[in-house]
Write a protein that holds these residues in place. Sequence first.
Motif, PDB file in Angstrom:
ATOM      1  N   TYR A  43     114.073  98.190  57.839  1.00  0.00           N
ATOM      2  CA  TYR A  43     114.866  97.093  58.387  1.00  0.00           C
ATOM      3  C   TYR A  43     115.388  96.291  57.205  1.00  0.00           C
ATOM      4  CZ  TYR A  43     116.348  93.106  61.063  1.00  0.00           C
ATOM      5  OH  TYR A  43     117.116  92.130  61.626  1.00  0.00           O
ATOM      6  N   PRO A  44     116.651  96.035  57.124  1.00  0.00           N
ATOM      7  CA  PRO A  44     117.690  96.439  58.070  1.00  0.00           C
ATOM      8  C   PRO A  44     118.035  97.923  57.940  1.00  0.00           C
ATOM      9  CG  PRO A  44     118.675  95.263  56.239  1.00  0.00           C
ATOM     10  CD  PRO A  44     117.182  95.225  56.019  1.00  0.00           C
ATOM     11  N   TYR A  45     118.592  98.472  59.001  1.00  0.00           N
ATOM     12  CA  TYR A  45     119.007  99.870  59.046  1.00  0.00           C
ATOM     13  C   TYR A  45     120.494  99.879  58.692  1.00  0.00           C
ATOM     14  CZ  TYR A  45     118.520 104.727  60.588  1.00  0.00           C
ATOM     15  OH  TYR A  45     118.438 106.094  60.640  1.00  0.00           O
ATOM     16  N   GLU A  46     120.791 100.272  57.469  1.00  0.00           N
ATOM     17  CA  GLU A  46     122.126 100.085  56.907  1.00  0.00           C
ATOM     18  C   GLU A  46     123.073 101.240  57.219  1.00  0.00           C
ATOM     19  OE1 GLU A  46     121.328  99.262  52.805  1.00  0.00           O
ATOM     20  OE2 GLU A  46     120.323  97.376  53.297  1.00  0.00           O
ATOM     21  N   ASP A  47     124.356 100.989  56.974  1.00  0.00           N
ATOM     22  CA  ASP A  47     125.390 102.013  57.144  1.00  0.00           C
ATOM     23  C   ASP A  47     125.020 103.263  56.359  1.00  0.00           C
ATOM     24  OD1 ASP A  47     126.866 100.273  58.672  1.00  0.00           O
ATOM     25  OD2 ASP A  47     128.305  99.765  57.096  1.00  0.00           O
ATOM     26  N   GLY A  48     125.217 104.414  56.976  1.00  0.00           N
ATOM     27  CA  GLY A  48     124.964 105.695  56.321  1.00  0.00           C
ATOM     28  C   GLY A  48     123.552 106.221  56.506  1.00  0.00           C
ATOM     29  N   MET A  49     122.613 105.370  56.893  1.00  0.00           N
ATOM     30  CA  MET A  49     121.223 105.817  57.047  1.00  0.00           C
ATOM     31  C   MET A  49     121.077 106.805  58.195  1.00  0.00           C
ATOM     32  SD  MET A  49     118.866 102.484  56.382  1.00  0.00           S
ATOM     33  CE  MET A  49     118.391 102.043  54.719  1.00  0.00           C
ATOM     34  N   ALA A  50     121.810 106.602  59.278  1.00  0.00           N
ATOM     35  CA  ALA A  50     121.708 107.519  60.419  1.00  0.00           C
ATOM     36  C   ALA A  50     122.189 108.907  60.005  1.00  0.00           C
ATOM     37  CB  ALA A  50     122.515 106.996  61.607  1.00  0.00           C
ATOM     38  N   GLU A  51     123.322 108.986  59.345  1.00  0.00           N
ATOM     39  CA  GLU A  51     123.857 110.284  58.919  1.00  0.00           C
ATOM     40  C   GLU A  51     122.913 110.974  57.934  1.00  0.00           C
ATOM     41  OE1 GLU A  51     127.349 107.653  60.046  1.00  0.00           O
ATOM     42  OE2 GLU A  51     125.481 107.403  58.926  1.00  0.00           O
ATOM     43  N   GLU A  52     122.318 110.191  57.053  1.00  0.00           N
ATOM     44  CA  GLU A  52     121.345 110.743  56.102  1.00  0.00           C
ATOM     45  C   GLU A  52     120.135 111.297  56.853  1.00  0.00           C
ATOM     46  OE1 GLU A  52     118.425 108.880  52.740  1.00  0.00           O
ATOM     47  OE2 GLU A  52     120.489 108.142  52.754  1.00  0.00           O
ATOM     48  N   TRP A  53     119.686 110.572  57.867  1.00  0.00           N
ATOM     49  CA  TRP A  53     118.547 111.026  58.656  1.00  0.00           C
ATOM     50  C   TRP A  53     118.896 112.289  59.439  1.00  0.00           C
ATOM     51  CZ3 TRP A  53     116.886 110.465  64.012  1.00  0.00           C
ATOM     52  CH2 TRP A  53     115.541 110.791  64.178  1.00  0.00           C
ATOM     53  N   PHE A  54     120.126 112.379  59.958  1.00  0.00           N
ATOM     54  CA  PHE A  54     120.556 113.591  60.665  1.00  0.00           C
ATOM     55  C   PHE A  54     120.460 114.795  59.743  1.00  0.00           C
ATOM     56  CE2 PHE A  54     123.761 111.046  63.470  1.00  0.00           C
ATOM     57  CZ  PHE A  54     122.711 110.413  64.103  1.00  0.00           C
ATOM     58  N   ARG A  55     120.910 114.637  58.493  1.00  0.00           N
ATOM     59  CA  ARG A  55     120.821 115.745  57.514  1.00  0.00           C
ATOM     60  C   ARG A  55     119.363 116.139  57.293  1.00  0.00           C
ATOM     61  NH1 ARG A  55     125.187 112.954  55.518  1.00  0.00           N
ATOM     62  NH2 ARG A  55     123.953 111.692  54.075  1.00  0.00           N
ATOM     63  N   PHE A  56     118.494 115.130  57.165  1.00  0.00           N
ATOM     64  CA  PHE A  56     117.068 115.405  57.011  1.00  0.00           C
ATOM     65  C   PHE A  56     116.543 116.208  58.199  1.00  0.00           C
ATOM     66  CE2 PHE A  56     112.790 114.215  58.348  1.00  0.00           C
ATOM     67  CZ  PHE A  56     112.048 114.646  57.258  1.00  0.00           C
ATOM     68  N   GLY A  66     110.101 120.842  60.885  1.00  0.00           N
ATOM     69  CA  GLY A  66     110.151 119.855  61.949  1.00  0.00           C
ATOM     70  C   GLY A  66     111.251 120.171  62.938  1.00  0.00           C
ATOM     71  N   VAL A  67     111.164 119.553  64.096  1.00  0.00           N
ATOM     72  CA  VAL A  67     112.210 119.648  65.101  1.00  0.00           C
ATOM     73  C   VAL A  67     112.377 118.253  65.701  1.00  0.00           C
ATOM     74  CG1 VAL A  67     110.594 120.460  66.884  1.00  0.00           C
ATOM     75  CG2 VAL A  67     113.044 120.850  67.161  1.00  0.00           C
ATOM     76  N   HIS A  68     113.606 117.734  65.595  1.00  0.00           N
ATOM     77  CA  HIS A  68     113.912 116.383  66.049  1.00  0.00           C
ATOM     78  C   HIS A  68     114.985 116.447  67.115  1.00  0.00           C
ATOM     79  CE1 HIS A  68     112.355 116.046  61.942  1.00  0.00           C
ATOM     80  NE2 HIS A  68     111.843 114.911  62.348  1.00  0.00           N
TER      81      HIS A  68
END
Length: 186
Positions: A43-56, A66-68
């Motif tokens: 926190y805070p969850y900044e711009d670009g973090m979601a896309e980075e997590w998707f790649r992970f 893993g499977v998400h």
Amino acid sequence: MKTAPTLHTERLILRSFTLEDAPDVQRSAGDRDVSSTLTSVPYPYEDGMAEEWFRFCHDAFEKGKGVHFAIALITDKHFIGTIGLEQLDRKHEKGELGYWLGKPYWNRGYATEAARAVVAYGFEVLKLNRIYAYYYTRNPASARVLEKIGMHTEGCLRQHVKKDGNFEDVIACSMLKADFDLGQPL
């Protein structure tokens, strides 16, 4: 690119993430009440973090680590949270269940419904023997989800993680394939 399978429950679709999910992930994970219950969500969850997590997530699936799943409502396909099995260990046939929902979707049974589907996937498809999970002692909602799906409490890990400058006690739970086969609450 290999993607996670799609699972269906009565009210939910569990699917791979798409770039279109990024704004909803950022908004939901960026809610202070959501992030405060999760060890790995900053926190805070900044711009670009979601896309980075998707790649992970995609990399973890391709490597068998893993499977998400994105959790979406069947009615309108709207993203409401995430769930998955991480730390997959093929040698010891185990994995860690983790999940979170956007705050507007709390207390509606969605986490329990998604967890049941993912646990079944873990035992039936991934052939795991043990699925485990952790939750902060101050998060009784997560305790209820894990209890409802048949997890057994193993113990308290005192001051196991540091979140937002504070040490947190964590409860460890697990479920074995034998529990699942015996038709424990799932």
